[in-house]
Design a protein around this motif. Structure first.
Motif, PDB file in Angstrom:
ATOM      1  N   ASP A 160     -16.390  26.202  13.703  1.00 57.21           N
ATOM      2  CA  ASP A 160     -17.590  26.978  13.403  1.00 57.21           C
ATOM      3  C   ASP A 160     -17.207  28.381  12.943  1.00 57.21           C
ATOM      4  N   CYS A 166     -20.075  25.686   9.617  1.00 57.46           N
ATOM      5  CA  CYS A 166     -21.280  25.534  10.445  1.00 57.46           C
ATOM      6  C   CYS A 166     -22.247  24.545   9.796  1.00 57.46           C
ATOM      7  N   ASP A 170     -23.423  20.976  11.293  1.00 55.87           N
ATOM      8  CA  ASP A 170     -24.852  20.708  11.508  1.00 55.87           C
ATOM      9  C   ASP A 170     -25.246  19.374  10.897  1.00 55.87           C
ATOM     10  N   ARG A 180     -29.441  25.759  15.721  1.00 55.29           N
ATOM     11  CA  ARG A 180     -28.217  26.563  15.766  1.00 55.29           C
ATOM     12  C   ARG A 180     -28.567  28.035  15.974  1.00 55.29           C
TER      13      ARG A 180
END
Length: 198
Positions: A160, A166, A170, A180
């Motif tokens: 991340d 990220c 996801d 998030r």
């Protein structure tokens, strides 16, 4: 042309003079199809060729193994062909699935809102997965339903450390961007509280 690829069952029914109850426009479309395919063409249409191919599949003319690479979607007609081929030889499909989770019910929020009173935004998933549309969902649904000897999923736990990582995590884990953000805010609030207590 799209009906020939995506709706061969409609073509077969119309050819036989049947209607499938598809709505007000089906009658004229079926009559138009029968007019276009009145037998005067020198070559058979795609559905007829596909059905002839399925009927003539034979282990003696197929390779031992068939490998299919780099696809994220495929018309049902071709998926059924691969399935029939798999009865005669080994078929390996290397599918580029963006998520390790089941995402067959992920729908774009705009489509959900079109339902009016029945709108349930809890069905909305990650917007980038939803943008792959029905064809992408149907493709992976078909792959998950087919009997396989071996299903090997290769997903690495991502980092991340960047915005791109990220986003990839996801999508892979079906985490909504709003979730998030909420987790990040909670984490920052906890860190701030810990700093105040020291």
């Amino acid at each position: 042309d799209q009906y020939l690829v995506y709706r061969p069952d409609w073509i077969d029914a119309w050819q036989a003079g049947k209607l499938l109850g598809l709505g007000d426009d089906e009658d004229w479309q079926a009559r138009l199809w029968r007019y276009l395919d009145d037998g005067s063409q020198s070559a058979p249409h795609r559905v007829a060729l596909w059905e002839k191919l399925l009927a003539q599949l034979d282990k003696s003319v197929l390779p031992q193994r068939l490998f299919v690479f780099g696809i994220s979607t495929m018309a049902p007609m071709y998926l059924q062909l691969l399935h029939q081929i798999s009865k005669h030889c080994d078929v390996f499909v290397f599918a580029l699935n963006p998520s390790s989770q089941y995402w067959g019910e992920v729908i774009d929020e705009a489509q959900i809102l079109k339902r009016g009173d029945e709108a349930d935004l809890s069905q909305a998933g990650h917007p980038l997965l939803a943008s792959l549309g029905k064809q992408g969902r149907d493709f992976f649904d078909f792959l998950s339903e087919v009997e396989t000897e071996q299903d090997i999923q290769v997903y690495e736990k991502g980092k991340d450390d960047t915005l791109l990582h990220c986003l990839q995590n996801d999508i892979q884990n079906l985490i909504m961007p709003s979730e998030r953000l909420y987790q990040q805010e909670e984490s920052e609030a906890g860190a701030q509280q810990a700093w105040v207590q020291v």
